[in-house]
Design a protein around this motif. Structure first.
Motif, PDB file in Angstrom:
ATOM      1  N   ARG A 167      22.962  -6.699  51.018  1.00 10.06           N
ATOM      2  CA  ARG A 167      24.166  -5.909  51.311  1.00 10.06           C
ATOM      3  C   ARG A 167      24.761  -5.268  50.066  1.00 10.06           C
ATOM      4  NH1 ARG A 167      27.561  -9.955  55.351  1.00 10.06           N
ATOM      5  NH2 ARG A 167      25.881 -10.351  56.861  1.00 10.06           N
ATOM      6  N   GLY A 168      24.122  -5.493  48.916  1.00 11.23           N
ATOM      7  CA  GLY A 168      24.595  -4.867  47.690  1.00 11.23           C
ATOM      8  C   GLY A 168      25.632  -5.665  46.926  1.00 11.23           C
ATOM      9  N   ASN A 169      25.821  -6.934  47.273  1.00 10.54           N
ATOM     10  CA  ASN A 169      26.816  -7.760  46.591  1.00 10.54           C
ATOM     11  C   ASN A 169      26.162  -8.576  45.481  1.00 10.54           C
ATOM     12  OD1 ASN A 169      28.999  -7.043  48.400  1.00 10.54           O
ATOM     13  ND2 ASN A 169      27.976  -8.333  49.923  1.00 10.54           N
ATOM     14  N   ARG A 170      26.854  -8.694  44.367  1.00 13.20           N
ATOM     15  CA  ARG A 170      26.355  -9.472  43.247  1.00 13.20           C
ATOM     16  C   ARG A 170      27.155 -10.771  43.088  1.00 13.20           C
ATOM     17  NH1 ARG A 170      22.904  -6.664  39.902  1.00 13.20           N
ATOM     18  NH2 ARG A 170      22.835  -4.396  40.221  1.00 13.20           N
ATOM     19  N   ALA A 171      26.535 -11.763  42.481  1.00 17.05           N
ATOM     20  CA  ALA A 171      27.248 -12.992  42.113  1.00 17.05           C
ATOM     21  C   ALA A 171      28.139 -12.639  40.926  1.00 17.05           C
ATOM     22  CB  ALA A 171      26.266 -14.098  41.757  1.00 17.05           C
ATOM     23  N   LYS A 172      29.426 -12.606  41.148  1.00 23.52           N
ATOM     24  CA  LYS A 172      30.340 -12.066  40.154  1.00 23.52           C
ATOM     25  C   LYS A 172      30.601 -13.009  38.991  1.00 23.52           C
ATOM     26  CE  LYS A 172      32.686  -9.325  43.694  1.00 23.52           C
ATOM     27  NZ  LYS A 172      33.960  -9.075  44.402  1.00 23.52           N
ATOM     28  N   GLY A 173      30.309 -14.316  39.170  1.00 22.60           N
ATOM     29  CA  GLY A 173      30.705 -15.278  38.153  1.00 22.60           C
ATOM     30  C   GLY A 173      29.718 -15.477  37.037  1.00 22.60           C
ATOM     31  N   GLY A 174      28.430 -15.446  37.335  1.00 21.11           N
ATOM     32  CA  GLY A 174      27.430 -15.712  36.315  1.00 21.11           C
ATOM     33  C   GLY A 174      26.389 -16.688  36.818  1.00 21.11           C
ATOM     34  N   VAL A 175      25.912 -17.561  35.926  1.00 17.63           N
ATOM     35  CA  VAL A 175      24.823 -18.464  36.288  1.00 17.63           C
ATOM     36  C   VAL A 175      25.026 -19.810  35.609  1.00 17.63           C
ATOM     37  CG1 VAL A 175      23.367 -17.654  34.387  1.00 17.63           C
ATOM     38  CG2 VAL A 175      22.301 -18.701  36.388  1.00 17.63           C
ATOM     39  N   LEU A 176      24.657 -20.873  36.326  1.00 18.27           N
ATOM     40  CA  LEU A 176      24.712 -22.245  35.830  1.00 18.27           C
ATOM     41  C   LEU A 176      23.300 -22.835  35.862  1.00 18.27           C
ATOM     42  CD1 LEU A 176      27.866 -23.994  37.339  1.00 18.27           C
ATOM     43  CD2 LEU A 176      26.948 -24.415  35.077  1.00 18.27           C
ATOM     44  N   LEU A 177      23.021 -23.716  34.908  1.00 18.22           N
ATOM     45  CA  LEU A 177      21.710 -24.344  34.843  1.00 18.22           C
ATOM     46  C   LEU A 177      21.863 -25.854  34.938  1.00 18.22           C
ATOM     47  CD1 LEU A 177      20.292 -22.254  31.874  1.00 18.22           C
ATOM     48  CD2 LEU A 177      19.659 -22.009  34.259  1.00 18.22           C
ATOM     49  N   TYR A 178      21.094 -26.464  35.828  1.00 19.80           N
ATOM     50  CA  TYR A 178      21.037 -27.919  35.905  1.00 19.80           C
ATOM     51  C   TYR A 178      19.611 -28.346  35.553  1.00 19.80           C
ATOM     52  CZ  TYR A 178      21.802 -32.678  37.380  1.00 19.80           C
ATOM     53  OH  TYR A 178      21.937 -34.043  37.380  1.00 19.80           O
ATOM     54  N   SER A 179      19.530 -29.042  34.384  1.00 18.29           N
ATOM     55  CA  SER A 179      20.659 -29.586  33.662  1.00 18.29           C
ATOM     56  C   SER A 179      20.367 -29.613  32.181  1.00 18.29           C
ATOM     57  CB  SER A 179      20.961 -30.999  34.145  1.00 18.29           C
ATOM     58  OG  SER A 179      20.015 -31.929  33.658  1.00 18.29           O
ATOM     59  N   TYR A 180      21.388 -29.914  31.420  1.00 19.29           N
ATOM     60  CA  TYR A 180      21.248 -30.043  29.974  1.00 19.29           C
ATOM     61  C   TYR A 180      20.263 -31.148  29.609  1.00 19.29           C
ATOM     62  CZ  TYR A 180      22.659 -31.138  25.165  1.00 19.29           C
ATOM     63  OH  TYR A 180      22.667 -31.402  23.821  1.00 19.29           O
ATOM     64  N   ALA A 181      20.235 -32.218  30.404  1.00 21.18           N
ATOM     65  CA  ALA A 181      19.352 -33.351  30.099  1.00 21.18           C
ATOM     66  C   ALA A 181      17.948 -33.184  30.659  1.00 21.18           C
ATOM     67  CB  ALA A 181      19.956 -34.644  30.637  1.00 21.18           C
ATOM     68  N   GLY A 182      17.770 -32.264  31.586  1.00 19.66           N
ATOM     69  CA  GLY A 182      16.452 -32.018  32.167  1.00 19.66           C
ATOM     70  C   GLY A 182      16.216 -30.524  32.240  1.00 19.66           C
TER      71      GLY A 182
END
Length: 726
Positions: A343-358
């Motif tokens: 529909r042309g919508n973007r994730a406005k916040g950004g990106v998260l990665l799980y995880s720092y330990a793995g």
């Protein structure tokens, strides 16, 4: 070789340009507290260095993993693996905010999952086993974690205040919900929650797990915690972002029917995060979209699309399961997060990665491993990835609706007038600007209407057996306005000001609509000190009839009732009951001098002088510096403790007679016939009592005074020799 370098260099320039265009996005890792992360200063220094390498600008660091804390909590004990009580959150905030670009800190706190007690009697599950969530068979462990039940009002209130405690005392950029849900479709059978449900719907017995009303009830209890934290959090720290790690189990929904009827979030754990976004009580929706790019690429993208298309003016920040993917596959998923939906919508916040330990799966897709190469792969061009996703540093954004607010909030508590009990399920209607919102008070009597256009609103409150109560309020952009209502009648009218209550005679009933706590039960066990304003008195002592279920602390606003009484000449409200009715933003605590004789007494005062009498638990200080020299002040050294839940009441050591000291504390003044009021000063922490060396004027006195004359002549002779011509 030269050709390869040229290609990489050109790609790097393109990546930098692309990175510059993405300056408004969150780039972050989740760092859990079960592994190396942000538990110690050494771990935090390493963490921040790795984030800078990756050009990340935020960290979601777990500071409450199971009813414990890696910070100074007023409600949870210190984490069992932090015996030295290192305040990891304070250190993380200090170091992360000092960097350029600044790194945001979001305090990740497990919500309902409180875990094991580890033998600690102060752990929530040990103190209140009656708060635990149960299965329909009476089990209290769902094979994932021991959880408290959001449908138990005391458990929900405690849980909300854990989040608000962090917002009040730490300069975090946000607080992060995790496990903000039930354990499964057959969970939520806490007896109090079941009784509330049956009373609301005229039922008896145990509801069936698949009963639609019972399912919606459990969703509403989870939502009520999120709403309360969002509304009161906007008072304490208006710019802080509220975020949640949200469920995405199974195939993603394609439409609303899929979401309502098939999604695990709605039907297995009762976490209606789509409704939270729509209501505006969640700023950042951090999807736990943990899917292998090789096995479930379709499911991953279905959830991305659903989140992008259901943001409602808030932000989606999809999370990827790096631990399930190779590093190239993780980079591929980050690209998918950034792509628009159909529909042309973007994730406005950004990106998260799980995880720092793995950071990644083994190359063959096996068990998760840790490979620091991921940090460089995110930011540094290479032949394999000439355009990395975070090629240039970028500041993390502050959500615009909090940075430049255009809307405001209304909220309040509905209590009985006679006993200050919450009226569970009271109906609240908010009318204004041509619209009406219909709300229900939760088990603590709390309600909130979020994101209202500025203007005047009418608030009508109704409950069975009570006459309707109405009030009006004006909402301004960026403000949170409290409208508390007390239903029913009482034998004594409620007062609006602490100053009016302080004038009542001994034995008179005292009923206060609201009073600001300036000294709480977190420091003064069983006792409050309240005022109308944090800067000026009069300050009123309140002796509670029973310890509160959840500790009060400075900044809480309470309604209270009791009798005017006191002991030792000090007036106080005794046998009191108090109920939370709001919160105030932290204020700049500056201790003032002693008031003029007969004047209003500051809530927080400092005096400096000499101890003229001393006994266990009490010292009499005669003022020698500042206003009103010669005035005597009783310094009370008992009846206090440190603010941690594990701390017990201890007395400060009594200083010896003749000792000079600078003392800060809460000051009360009790009028006395024919003389100045009785002044009592109560230090809150040991650091507020500072012993001083004897002043020069005092040292040059008495028997030692004869030494001053020859010393003076000696100085004069030395000065003459020094300036004599040579």
């Amino acid at each position: 070789m030269r050709t390869t370098r040229t290609v990489v260099a050109a790609a790097a320039m393109l990546a930098l340009l692309a990175g510059g265009a993405r300056t408004q996005e969150i780039r972050a890792f989740w760092a859990d507290a079960f592994n190396e992360g942000a538990r110690t200063r050494v771990e935090i220094d390493t963490l921040l260095q790795r984030l800078r390498t990756a050009h990340c600008n935020a960290i979601f660091a777990q500071m409450r993993k199971g009813g414990d804390a890696y910070y100074q909590s007023r409600y949870d004990p210190w984490a069992s693996d932090d015996p030295g009580r290192v305040d990891a959150l304070a250190y993380l905030v200090e170091r992360a905010h000092a960097l350029t670009p600044r790194i945001q800190v979001h305090a990740w706190l497990n919500t309902c999952a409180v875990g094991r007690t580890h033998g600690n009697p102060w752990h929530i599950a040990a103190l209140h086993p009656e708060w635990l969530s149960l299965s329909d068979k009476g089990e209290d462990y769902d094979r994932e974690a021991t959880k408290v039940d959001p449908g138990n009002p005391d458990a929900a209130d405690w849980t909300a205040r854990v989040y608000l405690d962090v917002l009040r005392h730490y300069d975090v950029d946000g607080v992060h919900f995790d496990f903000v849900r039930y354990g499964g479709a057959n969970w939520g059978y806490n007896p109090v929650s079941v009784a509330r449900f049956n009373a609301r719907h005229g039922r008896r017995g145990q509801p069936a797990a698949a009963d639609p009303l019972w399912k919606q009830w459990r969703r509403d209890q989870v939502t009520a915690i999120v709403r309360k934290v969002y509304a009161l959090g906007a008072v304490l720290k208006p710019r802080a972002a509220m975020s949640a790690a949200t469920i995405t189990w199974g195939a993603g929904p394609r439409d609303e029917a899929d979401w309502n009827g098939k999604s695990a979030a709605m039907n297995r754990v009762f976490q209606d995060w789509r409704a939270w976004m729509r209501e505006g009580i969640l700023d950042l929706n951090c999807l736990m979209a943990y899917y292998s790019e090789r096995r479930y690429p379709g499911w991953f993208r279905d959830w991305l699309n659903w989140s992008k298309d259901n943001q409602y003016g808030r932000w989606a920040v999809p999370g990827t399961g790096a631990w399930l993917n190779t590093i190239p596959d993780t980079l591929h998923q980050i690209a998918a997060v950034r792509e628009p939906s159909a529909r042309g919508n973007r994730a406005k916040g950004g990106v998260l990665l799980y995880s720092y330990a793995g950071t990644n799966a083994a190359p063959d897709g096996g068990e998760r491993t840790y490979d620091p190469a991921l940090y460089a792969a995110l930011s540094t061009p290479s032949p394999a990835e000439p355009a990395p996703p975070f090629a240039a540093p970028a500041e993390a954004p502050v959500v615009p609706w909090k940075l430049r607010p255009r809307l405001g909030h209304l909220m309040g508590f509905v209590l009985t007038s006679a006993s200050l009990d919450p009226i569970d399920g009271a109906r609240v209607t908010v009318r204004g600007r041509g619209r009406a919102r219909r709300l229900e008070a939760d088990g603590t009597g709390f309600w909130a209407a979020i994101d209202l256009p500025p203007g005047r609103y009418q608030v009508d409150v109704e409950a069975p057996g009570y006459t309707r109560s109405s009030a009006s309020a004006v909402v301004l952009a960026g403000t949170s306005v409290a409208v508390n209502r007390f239903l029913g009648s009482a034998s004594t009218a409620m007062l609006d000001r602490v100053a009016d209550a302080a004038m009542l005679p001994a034995g008179a009933p005292v009923r206060l609509r609201s009073a600001l706590v300036v000294g709480g039960t977190d420091v003064f066990p069983g006792r409050l000190y309240v005022a109308d304003d944090p800067a000026l008195g009069p300050l009123l002592r309140v002796d509670l009839a029973a310890a509160p279920v959840v500790a009060f602390q400075p900044g809480d606003i309470v309604a209270l009732q009791g009798l005017m009484g006191g002991e030792g000449g000090e007036r106080a409200v005794i046998g009191a009951a108090a109920r939370l009715v709001g919160m105030r933003a932290p204020w700049d605590e500056r201790a003032g001098p002693l008031p003029a004789a007969g004047g209003a007494n500051p809530c927080l005062a400092s005096v400096e002088g000499r101890v003229v009498d001393s006994a266990p638990g009490l010292a009499i200080l005669e003022v020698t510096e500042g206003a009103r020299p010669g005035t005597r002040v009783e310094v009370v050294l008992v009846g206090r403790k440190l603010p941690g839940v594990e701390d017990v009441e201890t007395a400060l050591p009594a200083p010896p007679t003749g000792q000079y000291a600078h003392v800060t504390g809460l000051l009360t003044a009790t009028p006395r016939a024919g003389g100045d009021p009785l002044l009592r000063l109560r230090p809150r922490v040991p650091e507020e009592v500072v012993y001083l060396p004897m002043p020069l004027a005092a040292r040059v006195s008495g028997a030692a005074r004869w030494l001053a004359v020859p010393a003076l002549f000696g100085v004069i002779a030395w000065q003459r020799r020094r300036h004599a011509p040579r």
